[in-house]
Every structure is written in structure tokens, then in C-alpha cells.
Design a protein around this motif. Structure first.
Motif, PDB file in Angstrom:
ATOM      1  N   LEU A  48     -10.670  -1.765  -2.691  1.00  0.00           N
ATOM      2  CA  LEU A  48      -9.631  -1.949  -1.678  1.00  0.00           C
ATOM      3  C   LEU A  48     -10.245  -2.390  -0.355  1.00  0.00           C
ATOM      4  O   LEU A  48     -11.420  -2.153  -0.102  1.00  0.00           O
ATOM      5  N   ASP A  49      -9.412  -2.996   0.518  1.00  0.00           N
ATOM      6  CA  ASP A  49      -9.954  -3.411   1.809  1.00  0.00           C
ATOM      7  C   ASP A  49      -9.975  -2.231   2.779  1.00  0.00           C
ATOM      8  O   ASP A  49      -9.309  -1.220   2.583  1.00  0.00           O
ATOM      9  N   SER A  50     -10.755  -2.391   3.835  1.00  0.00           N
ATOM     10  CA  SER A  50     -10.975  -1.305   4.793  1.00  0.00           C
ATOM     11  C   SER A  50      -9.683  -0.885   5.494  1.00  0.00           C
ATOM     12  O   SER A  50      -9.491   0.286   5.797  1.00  0.00           O
ATOM     13  N   ASP A  51      -8.789  -1.824   5.734  1.00  0.00           N
ATOM     14  CA  ASP A  51      -7.518  -1.500   6.405  1.00  0.00           C
ATOM     15  C   ASP A  51      -6.699  -0.511   5.591  1.00  0.00           C
ATOM     16  O   ASP A  51      -6.143   0.441   6.127  1.00  0.00           O
ATOM     17  N   LYS A  52      -6.632  -0.740   4.298  1.00  0.00           N
ATOM     18  CA  LYS A  52      -5.879   0.144   3.410  1.00  0.00           C
ATOM     19  C   LYS A  52      -6.502   1.540   3.391  1.00  0.00           C
ATOM     20  O   LYS A  52      -5.802   2.550   3.424  1.00  0.00           O
ATOM     21  N   LEU A  53      -7.820   1.587   3.328  1.00  0.00           N
ATOM     22  CA  LEU A  53      -8.522   2.871   3.297  1.00  0.00           C
ATOM     23  C   LEU A  53      -8.340   3.621   4.614  1.00  0.00           C
ATOM     24  O   LEU A  53      -8.054   4.819   4.622  1.00  0.00           O
ATOM     25  N   LEU A  54      -8.457   2.910   5.735  1.00  0.00           N
ATOM     26  CA  LEU A  54      -8.308   3.528   7.052  1.00  0.00           C
ATOM     27  C   LEU A  54      -6.892   4.073   7.226  1.00  0.00           C
ATOM     28  O   LEU A  54      -6.698   5.195   7.694  1.00  0.00           O
ATOM     29  N   GLU A  55      -5.927   3.285   6.806  1.00  0.00           N
ATOM     30  CA  GLU A  55      -4.513   3.695   6.878  1.00  0.00           C
ATOM     31  C   GLU A  55      -4.296   4.991   6.082  1.00  0.00           C
ATOM     32  O   GLU A  55      -3.590   5.891   6.515  1.00  0.00           O
ATOM     33  N   THR A  56      -4.937   5.084   4.927  1.00  0.00           N
ATOM     34  CA  THR A  56      -4.817   6.266   4.069  1.00  0.00           C
ATOM     35  C   THR A  56      -5.468   7.479   4.721  1.00  0.00           C
ATOM     36  O   THR A  56      -4.891   8.567   4.729  1.00  0.00           O
ATOM     37  N   ILE A  57      -6.660   7.298   5.299  1.00  0.00           N
ATOM     38  CA  ILE A  57      -7.340   8.420   5.958  1.00  0.00           C
ATOM     39  C   ILE A  57      -6.505   8.906   7.152  1.00  0.00           C
ATOM     40  O   ILE A  57      -6.395  10.106   7.401  1.00  0.00           O
ATOM     41  N   LYS A  58      -5.869   7.975   7.867  1.00  0.00           N
ATOM     42  CA  LYS A  58      -5.047   8.333   9.035  1.00  0.00           C
ATOM     43  C   LYS A  58      -3.878   9.241   8.653  1.00  0.00           C
ATOM     44  O   LYS A  58      -3.399  10.007   9.476  1.00  0.00           O
ATOM     45  N   LYS A  59      -3.437   9.165   7.404  1.00  0.00           N
ATOM     46  CA  LYS A  59      -2.323  10.008   6.930  1.00  0.00           C
ATOM     47  C   LYS A  59      -2.664  11.491   6.987  1.00  0.00           C
ATOM     48  O   LYS A  59      -1.781  12.333   6.982  1.00  0.00           O
ATOM     49  N   THR A  60      -3.954  11.805   7.051  1.00  0.00           N
ATOM     50  CA  THR A  60      -4.360  13.211   7.139  1.00  0.00           C
ATOM     51  C   THR A  60      -4.204  13.749   8.564  1.00  0.00           C
ATOM     52  O   THR A  60      -4.326  14.939   8.806  1.00  0.00           O
ATOM     53  N   GLY A  61      -3.971  12.837   9.529  1.00  0.00           N
ATOM     54  CA  GLY A  61      -3.830  13.254  10.912  1.00  0.00           C
ATOM     55  C   GLY A  61      -5.161  13.378  11.643  1.00  0.00           C
ATOM     56  O   GLY A  61      -5.222  13.798  12.797  1.00  0.00           O
TER      57      GLY A  61
END
Length: 70
Positions: A48-61
Motif C-alpha cells: 500500500l502507499d504511505s498515504d493510506k497507511l498514515l491515514e489508517t494510523i491516524k484513526k488511532t488518534g
């Protein structure tokens, strides 16, 4: 093709790193997750691209930012 992406993630406890691990494991395309609590870094091997991964990590707050490819 898989790449190793490195993120700075503010984690203060095992619960924090557990949350990051859980959300990333749900994604198709994530092959490996390395969490360095002391260094406040998360390394993700993924197609996956970094944007998708970063967006997912951000979901943790958690505060997080993309460092680059390892």
C-alpha cells in the motif's frame, strides 16, 4: 511491490502500540509491522502507499507523521 515505510507515532504505552498494530493488521497488503516504542517509530512493510497507511494510523488518534522509505 512491497516497500518498508517508516512513521513517527507518539505512543506512550502498550495499549497505544497495540492499537496501531490492530488497525494496520486489518489492511490487505500489510505484510509486516515493526513497532519501536522507545524510538516512537512504526515500520510497515506493505504494497500500500504511505498515504493510506498514515491515514489508517491516524484513526488511532495518535500523533503521527511519515518519515520515508526504509
Amino acid at each position: 511491490m512491497s516497500q518498508k515505510h517508516v512513521f513517527n507515532v507518539t505512543m506512550t504505552c502498550g495499549g497505544c502500540s497495540g492499537a496501531v498494530n490492530r488497525v494496520l493488521k486489518k489492511l490487505d497488503g500489510v505484510e509486516n509491522i515493526e513497532i519501536d516504542m522507545e524510538g516512537q517509530k512504526v515500520t510497515v512493510t506493505s504494497t500500500l502507499d504511505s498515504d493510506k497507511l498514515l491515514e489508517t494510523i491516524k484513526k488511532t488518534g495518535k500523533e503521527c507523521s511519515y518519515v520515508g522509505v526504509a
